[in-house]
Every structure is written in C-alpha cells, then in structure tokens.
Design an enzyme around this catalytic site. Sequence first.
Site, PDB file in Angstrom:
ATOM      1  CG  HIS A 292      -0.288   0.461   2.491  1.00 22.90           C
ATOM      2  ND1 HIS A 292      -0.186   1.793   2.852  1.00 22.90           N
ATOM      3  CD2 HIS A 292       0.297  -0.245   3.504  1.00 22.90           C
ATOM      4  CE1 HIS A 292       0.425   1.887   4.027  1.00 22.90           C
ATOM      5  NE2 HIS A 292       0.735   0.668   4.442  1.00 22.90           N
ATOM      6  CB  CYS A 293       1.383   4.226  -1.652  1.00 21.08           C
ATOM      7  SG  CYS A 293       0.246   4.116  -3.054  1.00 21.08           S
ATOM      8  CG  LEU A 294      -2.373   8.985   0.635  1.00 19.74           C
ATOM      9  CD1 LEU A 294      -2.614   8.814   2.133  1.00 19.74           C
ATOM     10  CD2 LEU A 294      -1.994  10.424   0.318  1.00 19.74           C
TER      11      LEU A 294
END
EC number: 3.1.3.16
Length: 381
Positions: A292-294
């Site tokens: 995941h990232c943002l």
Amino acid sequence: MIDTLRPVPFASEMAISKTVAWLNEQLELGNERLLLMDCRPQELYESSHIESAINVAIPGIMLRRLQKGNLPVRALFTRGEDRDRFTRRCGTDTVVLYDESSSDWNENTGGESVLGLLLKKLKDEGCRAFYLEGGFSKFQAEFSLHCETNLDGSCSSSSPPLPVLGLGGLRISSDSSSDIESDLDRDPNSATDSDGSPLSNSQPSFPVEILPFLYLGCAKDSTNLDVLEEFGIKYILNVTPNLPNLFENAGEFKYKQIPISDHWSQNLSQFFPEAISFIDEARGKNCGVLVHCLAGISRSVTVTVAYLMQKLNLSMNDAYDIVKMKKSNISPNFNFMGQLLDFERTLGLSSPCDNRVPAQQLYFTTPSNQNVYQVDSLQST
C-alpha cells in the site's frame, strides 16, 4: 513496448508562464474565463489542489501517443463533465497548467516534462495556454485559501477517485485472452466491459487480489484489522515515508517501509529488490501481503508491477495490464513508469508484442479455477 520519450523542448514561443500572484488575483476576482489543469499524479490531486482545477495526470503509457499527435488533449478526460468542460472552454478561456513545482523551468531545462508536452499540444490546438510558475507547492504556500484539501478522501476504499483517462484505451474487464493486450490505438473514450457496456468508474471496496497471496491497497486498508484478517494478511509493505505502521508493536504483523514520496525526483527502483524479497517471504510462509501507499494508485502499483515483471517474466506492459484489469484507477507517475522500463531492460524482458504470455497460464485473466496460475512454480531470480 513503450520507448523512452524524446524531450519536448520549451521553445521560446511556448515558454509562457503566469505567477501565483496573478492566479490568486484572478480567483479573487472570480474570473470565469480561467481553466486550470492539474498535471500532478491523481493521488496528489485528490489530497489537495487549486480550486476548480481538473486533473490530467497522464500515465507514461499514454505520453508517447500524445507526443506523436495521435491523441487530442480532450481525450485525456474520461469523466464526461471534465471533457465537456475542456472542450467547451479551451478555445476561449485562459488555460493554466501546473505541476508540483516548476519554479526553475526555462527553455533549456523544462524539456522532459509532462507540462512541456501538454503546453505544446494545447498551443498546436489553438489554446491560450500557460504554466504556473512555482507550481502547486508555491501557490499553496502563499494562497492556501484557494486550495481544496481532502485529507479523508484519498483512499479508493472509501470513495472512488477520479479516473485517469490516459489508460482508457486499455481493455480491462474481459475473460478473453486478447484482453491482456494494450490496445493503444482504440479511442480512449470507448473502453467497454466484456458485454460492450461502458466501464464503471467504481473501484473495489477492499484490497485488490493480484495473486492469491498478493494484495494491492491503500492506507486505510492497512489500518482495518477486519480486512487484514479476512484476507490472511500478515505482511504489510508500506510505500510511504511518513504513514505509520499502526500495528507494528503488536507483534502480529511484519512490516517493511519504503520511504518514497510520489514525486518525479524519487528513485523507487532502488528498493525493488528488497520489496520483491519481502513479498516472496510472505509467499514462502503462506501469508498474505498487502502493498500500500496513500491512495493505492501510484507507488504501491509500481512495486506490484515490478514484482510481476520479475517473478512471472512479464514485460512492463503485460504486468501493468494485469494490475489494470484488477484495479482500473491505477496511475503511477511518469518517472516511476520510466523506472519500470529501465527495470524491464535490466531483466532482459521482451516487448509484449514479441512475447505474450498465454492467457491459460495467468491466474488473473479469468475467475475459472481451470486457469489458475500455479504460484508455487514462481522461481526467484
């Protein structure tokens, strides 16, 4: 495959800019003949942008078509309202484009930018186009009252982000083997599902399963214990510099953090080996891994594509198409796409035109169990 883009020079006749003070004045006056185009990655746009701006984040996979003149600017909008607004007003309004920071641009140094390409194309189409000196960063620092910020809406699991049209020409929802291919010569506004109906803009509510153990998601997914438990996720790859690893001290999850921002200056590819190793460790222990990232559309997608390229011997285009079929709103920034191309060369992979992987070998092309990819056959490289 995608070739490296040639620089688009900022010729003197097109190197025209507007200051942030000028833009603030126009917004204060309520100038209705102003069309703002935000050229940053979709993830940044959704976090914060100048009021009334529309997003034209263009994935690298589409820039070559735009550069060759095969794609009009209006085709960069899949949302009908944005496309209609641009088409209706581009010939009469003052068009101002901005990226994150363009304060040091000049005729000699702005050549490799998306803005340079768009400015040239807009001027070729007869528009009065300018770029904003200092970009969004400078404007936000000086005139934040005219910026719209959405701290809670950056994740696709809570609300669907705006789609990036540059990828509309890819077939993303069909069970047939030909649908893995990048059909870049189709009308990018004509993307359809397998039954011929227009593709929906809605996005999955939870992490997207790319492989039986590999999940692509956003920041909110990483904080939802119910979701993590449901998908058997015990490994979490956090591709951000500042989002916390919420359950790290509990001892139940294993984390790895890659401190990269979604910005053109960042070298994400240097972390590919350790990210791939981390994902493989999860697979080896029969655990699910969340990348995941943002917002789950740029950094985490880049890492996921890199993993598929190395472990399944796929070209960048093929690996990208697979992720795109699973999650249609992905939008890695232009620089990350270039790093994936370099990674493709490093791996010695062929172009998708020369070496397509048969669909019957791919887990992700069909829900039928008869076509499940044997993940255990993946070999470390």
